[in-house]
Design a protein around this motif. Sequence first.
Motif: not given
Lengths: 273, 432
Positions: A11, A18, A21-22, A112, B90-92, B94
Amino acid sequence: MHQLTIEPGRAEHHYWKDLWKYRELFYFLAWRDLLVRYKQTLVGIAWAFLRPALTMMVLTVVFGKFAKLPAAGVPYPILVLCGMLPWQFFSTALAECGNSLVHNSSLVSKIYFPRLIVPASSVIVSLVDFMVSASILALVLLWYQYLPSAHIFFLPLFVGLAFAAAFGVGLWIAAFMVRYRDFRLIVPFMVQIGFYITPVAYLYREVVPEKFLLLYALNPMVGVIDGFRWCVLGGQHVLYWPAQAITVGWTVLLITTGIWYFRRVERTFADVI
Amino acid sequence: MDHSVITVENLSKRYIIGHQRAPTDGVRHVIEAAVRSPFRWLRSRNQEKKAQREEFWALNDVSFDVKRGEVVGLIGGNGAGKSTILKILSRITEPTKGRIQLEGRSASLLEVGTGFHPELTGRENIFLNGAILGMSKEEIKRKFDEIVAFSEIEKFLDTPVKRYSSGMYVRLAFAVAAHLDPDILIVDEVLAVGDVTFQKKCLGKMQEAQARSRTVLFVSHNLSAVEAFCTRGIVLSKGRVVFDGPTKPAIQHYLDSLRGTRPPSYGDVIDLCAFGSRPDRYPPQLRTLRLYDETGRPLGGNLSAGAGMKATIHVELEQPAANVNAEISFLTLDGDRVCTASSAYEKCRDESRLSGSVVFRCEIPSLPLVAGDYKLNVGLYIGQTEADLVEDAARVAVSWSDYYGTGVAPMHGVFLLNNRWAVATAADMVLA
Ligand SMILES: Nc1ncnc2c1ncn2[C@@H]1O[C@H](COP(=O)(O)OP(=O)(O)O)[C@@H](O)[C@H]1O
Ligand SMILES: [Mg+2]
């Protein structure tokens, strides 16, 4: 073709991209909170005025009239407002920011997005609140026919400073609160103590002994309020540079460590929230 | 066309359980202990950590890949790890180990109406929810009319959603989600809510997506929806893939494994506390289920078609509550609900508050089902919300009986319909 790899620790790689992007989600969350805040009732808006107005009156009476603290020739309500507005902004921003993740736990566990968005957008809401209540200052200045100095143009700088400091502390609290829920009991207590060691209702340089001044200025809000008074009161108020330096130092430290800590624990938020 | 869009390699996920739930973990305790005796605290903290931390592998070395245009159903019991896979995709959260490669934009729908705010109007929530699901403002504006039309709530667009009925709420939430247009769609259990017609509409919408060669990963308890909709099934059990193949055999595999893990209970007194199938979030309030035949004798798991039955459900309420209802639903072994008996259908008492031990008695004068085995789910509702649920609490084997008095036994469908017929030649019919 859009490609994405998911791996432990991955991540990190696209975090800032990101975040950009968000950004739309960030606007939407701030928009939602504002809408809810100012929609429910007319009282919502009235409250943003009324609370600082009433507090100002009480503080003026208690500190100005009863305790007869020195005002250096400035109408006491103006002096109080210059301390109270940034303090209320700071303390509500910090509390809202701290609570923000827990309040949005359903979002955190179901979609997410870079979690930093949530505390950031909550501070924006406090900022708008601050702007609404700041109009009181304009009214009071008019009432006393008090013309602020040209320093007033530096005001946004200090608002920015308060914003950054609140965000820094708020990040730490928000991250802590996810894991230790009863941290929320400690925050109001911190705010209350803070009120007394912050020059909200008095001119600290008239009250605090010279030799403790530097120690006193370790409170980051001292610099912010000092700056506010300098902006509004102008010549009658000299900027205390050590306090400014300390506040800027604190803010940079809080924001960088806040973001660092937040990002370190953020990937487990969804698991423990 | 046979290009992999989702590649999952050796995926594992470890949860630490128990630790953060421990009562001594509150800040106050931590501070108190630390202040009282800092050194002992530091030492004990490390030990405590080891003792209280219990590792739990929700996923264990899962690998599969999905080709473009495939619609994959993830099947498995409660706690099998289905949601965990979807959350990692969904990458919520890891993964702890392993690697996933996704090609194309993905959108996840793990809950209906995530981020809906009760104070905001339908219109405002469409924008908010759209943004949350990953649509841009432009995209939402473009699809706005379509979303509204799909949801059938035009008239209430400017009403705060807190005034919506739960049906309207779900419809609006689905409408937004149904207009996502990703390459990969990830859906978890969301079809469990909403009325059947609307569910059909949503499935239809998703099938449209499939026609445009979208890839879908789909979790549902509704096995017939999985069967109708998916082109492939992956069966999970205890965090491992135990079957991966065509849908029908996958479902069969899952049903067989259910029989294997816990022999279905055809008994009379069923201890509902003992069920692992209860969703984790529910404290066990449903305690026992007793089944009797129409004369009050224990049922013994057998019922002749069309005969009546009685049941009592013993409930221990956590808190006093008003509007408490119990229900028993009958399902086919495939998981299709046949019918439901609910105390909410029949106002058996005024809506007074109940507390502590409560017994619900239910009498079903006749259960006209086609011969075969049926599952019973037992549910508890407080107000409109589900407070407890035990799936497959008991089984009843409905045996053939001469329901129509003609010796003919229907084999198809699930329901025995009362019917009257008259047959005559057309000429007679005119005369009569
Ligand atoms: N945040 C969490 N912390 C600890 N355990 C969890 C967490 N989320 C899920 N689990 C556990 O992981 C297992 C798999 O859960 P899940 O993926 O939700 O199963 P399901 O197949 O029913 O969707 C369950 O036993 C659940 O208790
Ligand atoms: Mg699940």
